[in-house]
Motif scaffolding. Structure first.
Motif, short mmCIF file in Angstrom:
data_model
loop_
_atom_site.label_atom_id
_atom_site.label_comp_id
_atom_site.label_asym_id
_atom_site.label_seq_id
_atom_site.Cartn_x
_atom_site.Cartn_y
_atom_site.Cartn_z
N LYS A 42 0.85 -1.19 0.00
CA LYS A 42 0.00 0.00 0.00
C LYS A 42 0.89 1.23 0.00
O LYS A 42 2.06 1.17 0.36
CB LYS A 42 -0.91 0.03 1.23
CG LYS A 42 -0.18 0.22 2.54
CD LYS A 42 -1.13 0.18 3.74
CE LYS A 42 -2.15 1.26 3.74
NZ LYS A 42 -1.56 2.62 3.86
N ALA A 43 0.30 2.35 -0.36
CA ALA A 43 1.02 3.62 -0.33
C ALA A 43 0.72 4.31 0.99
O ALA A 43 -0.43 4.45 1.38
CB ALA A 43 0.59 4.50 -1.48
N GLY A 44 1.76 4.74 1.72
CA GLY A 44 1.59 5.47 2.95
C GLY A 44 1.35 4.56 4.14
O GLY A 44 0.92 3.43 4.01
N ALA A 45 1.63 5.08 5.34
CA ALA A 45 1.59 4.30 6.56
C ALA A 45 0.23 4.29 7.26
O ALA A 45 0.02 3.49 8.16
CB ALA A 45 2.64 4.81 7.55
N ILE A 46 -0.70 5.12 6.85
CA ILE A 46 -1.99 5.16 7.52
C ILE A 46 -2.71 3.83 7.34
O ILE A 46 -2.84 3.32 6.23
CB ILE A 46 -2.85 6.32 6.99
CG1 ILE A 46 -2.20 7.65 7.33
CG2 ILE A 46 -4.27 6.25 7.55
CD1 ILE A 46 -2.90 8.85 6.74
N GLY A 47 -3.18 3.27 8.44
CA GLY A 47 -3.94 2.03 8.39
C GLY A 47 -3.13 0.80 8.05
O GLY A 47 -3.70 -0.19 7.56
N LEU A 48 -1.85 0.81 8.31
CA LEU A 48 -1.01 -0.30 7.85
C LEU A 48 -1.33 -1.61 8.53
O LEU A 48 -0.90 -2.66 8.07
CB LEU A 48 0.46 0.06 7.99
CG LEU A 48 1.03 0.33 9.38
CD1 LEU A 48 1.42 -0.96 10.07
CD2 LEU A 48 2.29 1.21 9.26
N LYS A 49 -2.04 -1.60 9.64
CA LYS A 49 -2.39 -2.83 10.32
C LYS A 49 -3.76 -3.39 9.86
O LYS A 49 -4.21 -4.42 10.37
CB LYS A 49 -2.39 -2.64 11.83
CG LYS A 49 -1.01 -2.35 12.39
CD LYS A 49 -1.01 -2.28 13.89
CE LYS A 49 0.39 -2.04 14.44
NZ LYS A 49 0.43 -2.02 15.92
N TYR A 50 -4.38 -2.74 8.91
CA TYR A 50 -5.72 -3.14 8.48
C TYR A 50 -5.67 -3.65 7.04
O TYR A 50 -5.27 -2.94 6.13
CB TYR A 50 -6.69 -1.96 8.60
CG TYR A 50 -6.80 -1.48 10.01
CD1 TYR A 50 -6.05 -0.39 10.46
CD2 TYR A 50 -7.61 -2.14 10.93
CE1 TYR A 50 -6.12 0.03 11.78
CE2 TYR A 50 -7.68 -1.72 12.24
CZ TYR A 50 -6.93 -0.64 12.66
OH TYR A 50 -7.00 -0.24 13.98
N HIS A 51 -6.09 -4.89 6.86
CA HIS A 51 -5.93 -5.51 5.54
C HIS A 51 -6.70 -4.76 4.46
O HIS A 51 -6.28 -4.73 3.30
CB HIS A 51 -6.30 -6.98 5.57
CG HIS A 51 -7.73 -7.27 5.90
ND1 HIS A 51 -8.71 -7.35 4.94
CD2 HIS A 51 -8.35 -7.53 7.08
CE1 HIS A 51 -9.86 -7.64 5.50
NE2 HIS A 51 -9.67 -7.74 6.80
N ARG A 52 -7.81 -4.12 4.81
CA ARG A 52 -8.61 -3.43 3.80
C ARG A 52 -7.92 -2.18 3.28
O ARG A 52 -8.33 -1.62 2.26
CB ARG A 52 -9.99 -3.09 4.37
CG ARG A 52 -10.87 -4.31 4.58
CD ARG A 52 -12.25 -3.94 5.11
NE ARG A 52 -13.12 -5.11 5.24
CZ ARG A 52 -13.13 -5.90 6.29
NH1 ARG A 52 -12.34 -5.64 7.31
NH2 ARG A 52 -13.93 -6.93 6.34
#
Length: 124
Positions: A99-109
């Motif tokens: 994914k691009a960017g670190a926001i929400g990196l723990k969420y598969h969606r």
């Protein structure tokens, strides 16, 4: 587009080790987060670890902290997941994602690109 291909899964006894690889190709990876997730039958897809491709900063789930290590090889465009002291509860299909960017990196969606998955089975 980003193509991700995992390898390295298999059957191992409890206490053993495996190293998963995720070979990436396609668009540039210098601003992406590479993550590993796993999914056991009947369970939600679960965050395992992630790495910021450019800075090398890593993030781990509490369940694998001190046992699993995520790393990357820029020259090979490959991310690794070294798994030590494996337990039967680590049994799952393991997926690599980007994914691009670190926001929400723990969420598969939050991830845009996924590999096909590789099976890890840990016997008692």
């Amino acid at each position: 587009q980003v193509q991700l291909v995992e390898s390295g899964g298999g059957l191992v006894q409890a206490g053993g080790s495996l190293r998963l690889s995720c070979a990436a190709s396609g668009r540039t990876f210098r601003s992406v987060i590479m993550g590993w997730f796993r999914q056991a039958p009947g369970e939600e897809r679960e965050f395992v670890a992630a790495i910021n491709w450019s800075s090398g900063t890593t993030y781990d789930a509490d369940s694998v902290k001190d046992r699993f290590t995520i790393s990357r090889d820029n020259a090979k465009n490959t991310v690794y997941l070294q798994m030590n002291s494996l337990k039967p509860e680590d049994t799952a299909v393991y997926y690599c994602a980007a994914k691009a960017g670190a926001i929400g990196l723990k969420y598969h969606r939050a991830y845009d690109y996924w590999g096909q998955g590789t099976q890890v089975t840990v016997s008692p």
